[in-house]
Design a protein around this motif. Structure first.
Motif, PDB file in Angstrom:
ATOM      1  N   ASP A  81       0.813  -1.219   0.000  1.00  0.00           N
ATOM      2  CA  ASP A  81       0.000   0.000   0.000  1.00  0.00           C
ATOM      3  C   ASP A  81       0.849   1.274   0.000  1.00  0.00           C
ATOM      4  N   ASP A  83       3.079   2.328   2.032  1.00  0.00           N
ATOM      5  CA  ASP A  83       3.192   3.038   3.310  1.00  0.00           C
ATOM      6  C   ASP A  83       4.298   2.481   4.212  1.00  0.00           C
ATOM      7  N   ASN A 107       0.208   0.627   8.064  1.00  0.00           N
ATOM      8  CA  ASN A 107      -0.876   1.297   8.798  1.00  0.00           C
ATOM      9  C   ASN A 107      -0.425   2.054  10.037  1.00  0.00           C
ATOM     10  N   GLY A 204       0.559  -5.293   3.631  1.00  0.00           N
ATOM     11  CA  GLY A 204      -0.803  -4.850   3.900  1.00  0.00           C
ATOM     12  C   GLY A 204      -1.773  -6.000   3.671  1.00  0.00           C
ATOM     13  N   PHE A 207      -3.148  -6.125  -0.794  1.00  0.00           N
ATOM     14  CA  PHE A 207      -2.293  -6.210  -1.985  1.00  0.00           C
ATOM     15  C   PHE A 207      -2.106  -7.675  -2.400  1.00  0.00           C
TER      16      PHE A 207
END
Ligand code: HEC
Ligand code: HEC
Length: 505
Positions: A81, A83, A107, A204, A207
């Motif tokens: 993601d 991140d 996250n 994540g 994905f």
């Protein structure tokens, strides 16, 4: 070594000694030289040279492939993601780890905030079950990687970081080489195939959902292939004019990541200076600690080097030392079931290996707190005291000192005490295993609790602190391993890390 841009402190000290005309003895008491004689004999018995990086083929950070690897290590583009990046949990300024007991990968509330203060959205509690080990000196491992050694050289040849024979990984059965890792690849490159496949670390939950590890890798490679700037970087890194599909494969991504990690050679320690002849490189207290560390239990020492052996301070093997478990554990047997962590047994399937973990290196240990496979000890003193009586120390840890809530990372998490209801029980199961191994004569190196005076504890801690290369505590010295923070990287996704005060790392 050769990859470093700093003046050796030992050289300066030697020069100062020569200039002032001092002989080794004139300024030191006879007690001190007795200490040196004892210590030098132990060093010579153990065949130590003070520098485990000599006679190895390790890349320099200026090498083109290592430079490409650095860019890959810092991009969130390898996160499902976008991140989380490798550097999220392995930043040079955080000892090659993350300063946390347990990592926070995907996250996070603030994806660019690393170290203390990095929390999850939701309840804030970390969700990766084990402590992130340092990536410093990664090229010095010859046999195994990970706390449970699930990346493992088949031939275990010395001096080559796994590059001479096949490598077993979580993608292959225990004892069997992973056919996707070509012979000649290092343990570092083999390992770099896995963090991107972990939901908690980088992938994540959505994905390539439901697809296997290779699908995740291919999808990430395809993402980078679609970016002209990455193609330029790969052409430079691999000195090639090939096209994107040929050059930007996950095998090449892993190889470049591995070369960046292997360039992080930080072995220039006060201890190394002492071993190579500078007797003023250590304090008397550190020398006494070294003597305790290197002397076997039978000879009245602390016997640490029974497991933390060689110039790299590890036997690359597995032992039950039963540090407390902070967290919910990685799982019992092979599957993720259970909230304990059976350690090496998860790989071998052999109950004799329950609660065994790989002996960590102790180089740069001052920079890599907290300690143990779940980061359950915050200080080196806590670790040393553990060896004086695991059952009592672990009982105190949970009953008197608040368990994991005493750890810096957890001090600000609301409802901390309720997080891991089984951690105490599971920790005591590990102690029971240690005790039954001892009764069966199967815990040779840690057959008995140690008796140490407060002075001796301090000596051991002081010695451990002499195993850190000053470079790893110096931003300027580490600069070559951190990409320009005013840049956003080839894909605009470079993670320019900040601490909880908003300062760039
Ligand atoms: C969310 C945090 C996180 C991220 C992101 C992450 N790692 Fe790690 N890393 C860990 C943890 C935790 C372990 C130990 C896991 C275990 O032993 O079971 C580990 C282990 C390792 C090791 C083994 C070191 C040793 O001494 O055995 C290497 C090498 C490594 N990671 C490199 C990487 C690379 C390369 C990436 C990016 C592709 C990456 N990591 C991304 C947390 C992370
Ligand atoms: C029986 C083998 C053995 C002996 C003896 C031993 N250790 Fe360890 N040591 C280990 C293992 C295994 C771990 C990892 C434990 C874990 O991950 O939970 C460890 C962890 C450590 C750590 C934390 C490292 C890190 O990066 O988290 C330190 C510091 C340490 N030991 C110091 C010592 C000292 C000092 C002594 C002597 C008093 C000693 N050890 C004796 C096997 C041993």
């Amino acid at each position: 070594m050769g990859s470093r841009f700093k003046v050796k402190t030992s050289a300066i000290m030697m020069a100062a000694l020569v200039l002032s005309g001092c002989s080794n003895n004139s300024s030191s008491s006879s007690e001190e030289s007795e200490t040196d004689t004892t210590l030098q004999a132990l060093i010579s018995d153990a065949n130590l040279t003070g520098d485990p990086s000599t006679n190895r083929d390790l890349p320099d950070i200026t090498d083109l492939k290592a430079q490409l690897g650095m860019k890959l290590f810092y991009t969130k583009g390898l996160g499902g993601d976008e991140d989380s990046a490798c550097v999220t949990c392995h930043h040079p300024m955080l000892g090659g780890g993350d300063d946390l007991s347990l990592p926070v990968g995907v996250n996070a509330v603030d994806e660019d905030l690393l170290g203390l203060g990095r929390v999850h959205d939701g309840d804030g509690a970390p969700n990766v079950p084990r402590n992130a080990p340092t990536v410093f000196n990664l090229g010095l491992w010859d046999q195994v990687l990970f706390h449970d050694s699930r990346v493992e050289s088949i031939g275990k040849e010395s001096g080559v970081n796994g590059a001479s024979s096949g490598i077993r990984t979580p993608d292959s059965a225990f004892g069997t080489a992973d056919t996707n890792v070509q012979t000649g690849q290092t343990l570092a490159a083999a390992q770099a195939r896995f963090p991107v496949t972990s939901n908690e670390e980088m992938r994540g939950n959505t994905f390539e959902a439901g697809n296997d590890n290779d699908a995740v890798r291919s999808a990430l490679a395809a993402r980078l292939q679609g970016d002209a700037d990455w193609l330029t970087e790969f052409q430079t890194g691999f000195s090639s004019t090939a096209d994107a599909t040929t050059l930007i494969t996950y095998d090449n991504i892993a190889e470049a990541l591995g070369e960046y990690e292997r360039s992080m050679v930080f072995t220039d320690t006060p201890w190394g200076d002492y071993v190579s002849g500078d007797s003023s490189a250590l304090t008397e207290e550190q020398k006494q600690g070294a003597i305790l560390f290197l002397t076997s239990r039978e000879d009245g020492g602390a016997g640490c080097s029974g497991c933390h052996s060689s110039d790299f301070f590890t036997d690359e093997s597995h032992h039950v030392v039963a540090f407390p478990l902070a967290g919910n554990g990685k799982g019992n047997i092979n599957d993720e079931a259970g909230n304990d962590d059976f350690g090496r047994e998860r790989e071998t399937g052999d109950a004799a290996d329950r609660y065994k973990f790989r002996t960590p290196t102790l180089l740069n240990i001052s920079a890599t707190a907290p300690y143990g496979h779940t980061g359950s000890y915050q200080t080196l003193e806590d670790v040393v005291r553990h060896y004086t009586g695991p059952r009592n120390r672990v009982t105190e840890y949970f009953d008197d000192n608040g368990g994991w809530c005493q750890l810096t990372q957890f001090s600000t998490i609301a409802g901390c005490a309720a997080l891991y209801p089984d951690a105490r029980t599971n920790s005591l199961l590990a102690i029971s295993k240690l005790e039954s191994d001892r009764l069966a004569g199967e815990s040779e190196e840690f057959a008995e609790d140690l008796t140490l005076s407060d002075d001796q504890v301090n000596q051991l801690v002081a010695f451990l602190e002499a195993l850190t290369d000053p470079c790893v505590e110096d931003r300027a010295c580490l600069d070559a391993w951190i990409p320009d923070t005013s840049d956003a990287g080839p894909d605009g996704l470079q993670l320019n890390a900040r601490d909880s005060d908003g300062e760039l790392l």
